[in-house]
Design an enzyme around this catalytic site. Structure first.
Site, mmCIF file in Angstrom:
data_model
loop_
_atom_site.group_PDB
_atom_site.id
_atom_site.type_symbol
_atom_site.label_atom_id
_atom_site.label_comp_id
_atom_site.label_asym_id
_atom_site.label_seq_id
_atom_site.Cartn_x
_atom_site.Cartn_y
_atom_site.Cartn_z
ATOM 1 N N CYS B 11 0.841 -1.188 0.000
ATOM 2 C CA CYS B 11 0.000 0.000 0.000
ATOM 3 C C CYS B 11 0.886 1.252 0.000
ATOM 4 O O CYS B 11 2.105 1.163 0.156
ATOM 5 C CB CYS B 11 -0.917 -0.002 1.225
ATOM 6 S SG CYS B 11 -0.025 -0.144 2.765
ATOM 7 N N CYS B 14 3.166 1.777 2.978
ATOM 8 C CA CYS B 14 4.329 0.891 3.024
ATOM 9 C C CYS B 14 5.420 1.413 2.091
ATOM 10 O O CYS B 14 6.611 1.366 2.421
ATOM 11 C CB CYS B 14 3.937 -0.530 2.612
ATOM 12 S SG CYS B 14 2.448 -1.112 3.430
#
Lengths: 352, 79
Positions: B11, B14
Site C-alpha cells: 500500500c 508501506c
C-alpha cells in the site's frame, strides 16, 4: 547537546516542555473561542466582508460553507488527536491477547467494540486476520472486528456529530456495532472455517511481543501523528464535500429529493446499498453530501444505509480479503453485512 | 551489516516507509541489506499485525505507522 551536563540538559528540556505545553493550551483555548463564535464569524464574513446579500442563493451557500468548514475541521483535529492518544492503550496485539480463546457472542461484542477503538487500515486487514485466527480467535469474532473497524471510525462519528448532532452519531455507533456483532456471530454459526484458505491455519503463530507501555510524551506524539496523517489526508474531501453540500443547500429546492429518496419509496434503501457497496470513499467525503441530501428531503435510513455500505464494504478490501478467504466465505461476508445495513436502513425509515 | 526488512502488502504507506528507510541509509552511506517484504507468511512468523512495519535484524522496531527519518537513524545508530 552531549557537551552539556545532564542537569542543565534536563532543566532546559523541562522549560522547553513547559513552554510547549503553554503554547498548546493557548492554541486550544483560542480554538474553543473561535468554535463557539463560528456562526457569527461566518455571517459577518459573508454579508459584511463579501458583497453578498442576505436571502440569496449565493449568500446562503457561502454562509453555510464558511460556518461548516472551520467547525468540522476544528472538531476533527480535536477528536482525532484524543483518539490517537487513546489508541496507544489498545494496540492490535493487545486486542488479540484479550480476544484469544473467547467464546462467540461475548467475543463478538468485545471484538466489535475493539474494532472501533483499534487503529486500522484496510491494508493491514490480512496480517491482522492471520494474526487473530492463528492465535485462536474464532472466525466469526475476527470478522466482527473486521466489520466494525472500517465502518465505525472516528472521522465518521465526528462528522455525524458536527453536522447532525449527537443523536444521529449515537445511532450510527449503535447500529454499526450491532451489524458487526450480528454479522460476525452469524458467520461463526455457519461454520465456514474450511472456507478460509488452508495455508492460513498452517501458518506459524508469531508470538506477541510484550512491549513496554509508552511514555506520556510518546502517547501525545501518537496523537499528533494521527492528526497529521488522518486530518492531513481527509481535509480536501471535507472542504470539497461541504462545498458540494453548500451548493445543494443554497440552490436545490427543499423536498426536491423527497420523491425518490424519501421514506415512501420502498426501493430506496436496497438501491442505496447496491450503489454503495462497490464504491470506495472515506467518510469525510461522503457525509457533507449526505447532509445536503437529508436537508432536501431524503430519508435518514436511506442515507445512513448508503454511507455504511460505502465505507464498510468496498471492492479493494474485498479483493485484499480474497487472499485469505475463499469465494463462498467472501460472498457470505458481503451478503451478511449488506443485509444488516439494509435492515438498519429500513428500520430507521420505518421508525423515524 | 544490518538486515532491514520493510513489511507491508504494497500500500502507499508501506511504499512511503520504504522510501524513508532508503533515504536514511543512502544519505548516511552505510551498507545494509534492505528487503521489501510483501509475503504474509513472513509477517505472520514475525507476529506483525499492523503494517507498515520495519524489522531490523529480526526485531520489530516499527509497526502500524510510517516512521520518521530521525527514528530510523537512531535505530541504526547513525548520529
Amino acid at each position: 547537546m552531549t557537551l552539556m551536563p545532564d542537569s542543565i540538559d534536563a532543566a532546559s528540556r523541562g522549560s522547553r516542555r513547559l513552554a510547549n505545553a503553554a503554547m498548546w493550551s493557548i492554541a486550544a483555548m483560542a480554538a474553543v473561542v473561535v468554535y463557539t463564535q463560528l456562526a457569527r464569524i461566518a455571517a459577518f464574513a459573508t454579508y459584511s466582508l463579501l458583497p453578498l446579500e442576505r436571502d440569496t442563493h449565493l449568500g446562503a451557500s457561502m454562509e453555510f460553507f464558511l460556518f461548516e468548514v472551520p467547525k468540522v475541521l476544528l472538531l476533527l483535529v480535536a477528536v482525532v488527536f484524543v483518539v490517537g492518544v487513546l489508541r496507544t492503550y489498545l494496540t492490535p496485539e493487545r486486542a488479540r491477547r484479550l480476544l484469544a480463546g473467547r467464546r462467540e457472542a461475548g467475543g463478538n461484542v468485545l471484538a466489535a467494540v475493539f474494532g472501533v477503538a483499534t487503529p486500522f487500515c484496510s491494508c493491514s486487514a490480512v496480517p491482522l486476520f492471520i494474526g487473530f485466527v492463528t492465535a485462536g480467535v474464532p472466525l466469526g469474532v475476527t470478522l466482527s472486528f473486521l466489520i466494525s473497524a472500517p465502518m465505525v471510525n472516528e472521522v465518521a462519528l465526528v462528522l455525524l456529530f458536527g453536522l447532525f448532532g449527537w443523536r444521529v452519531a449515537a445511532l450510527y455507533l449503535g447500529t454499526g456495532l450491532a451489524i458487526a456483532i450480528v454479522a460476525g456471530w452469524t458467520i461463526g454459526r455457519l461454520k465456514l472455517e474450511r472456507r478460509v484458505e488452508p495455508w492460513v491455519y498452517a501458518m506459524a503463530r508469531g508470538d506477541t511481543r510484550e512491549e513496554l507501555p509508552p511514555r506520556w510524551s510518546e502517547r501525545l506524539a501518537a496523537g499528533r501523528v494521527a492528526v497529521r496523517e488522518i486530518v492531513g489526508k481527509v481535509w480536501p474531501y471535507v472542504v470539497l464535500g461541504i462545498a458540494v453540500g453548500a451548493g445543494i443547500h443554497g440552490y436545490v429546492p427543499t423536498n426536491f429529493l423527497a420523491s425518490f429518496m424519501g421514506r415512501d419509496a420502498w426501493w430506496a434503501v436496497p438501491l442505496a446499498v447496491l450503489l454503495g457497496v462497490p464504491m470506495y470513499s472515506n467518510a469525510a467525503a461522503i457525509i457533507p453530501v449526505v447532509q445536503a441530501l437529508l436537508g432536501k428531503g431524503a430519508a435518514l435510513g436511506t442515507v445512513l444505509a448508503f454511507m455504511m455500505s460505502v465505507i464498510a464494504l468496498s471492492l479493494p478490501e474485498i479483493i485484499i480479503l480474497r487472499k485469505v478467504l475463499r469465494p463462498v466465505l467472501i460472498a457470505t461476508f458481503v451478503a451478511t453485512v449488506a443485509v444488516g445495513i439494509l435492515a438498519v436502513g429500513v428500520l430507521f425509515n420505518a421508525v423515524l | 551489516m544490518h538486515r532491514i526488512e520493510v513489511l507491508g502488502p504494497g500500500c502507499t504507506r508501506c511504499k512511503e516507509t520504504l522510501r524513508v528507510v532508503q533515504h536514511v541509509v543512502e544519505s548516511a552511506g552505510i551498507q545494509v541489506e534492505l528487503v521489501k517484504e510483501e509475503s504474509y507468511a513472513r509477517m505472520a512468523t514475525l507476529g506483525i499485525m499492523s503494517t507498515p512495519a520495519v524489522v531490523v535484524d529480526g526485531i520489530i522496531v516499527i509497526a502500524g505507522r510510517i516512521p520518521k527519518a530521525q527514528e530510523i537513524r537512531e535505530l541504526l545508530g547513525i548520529s
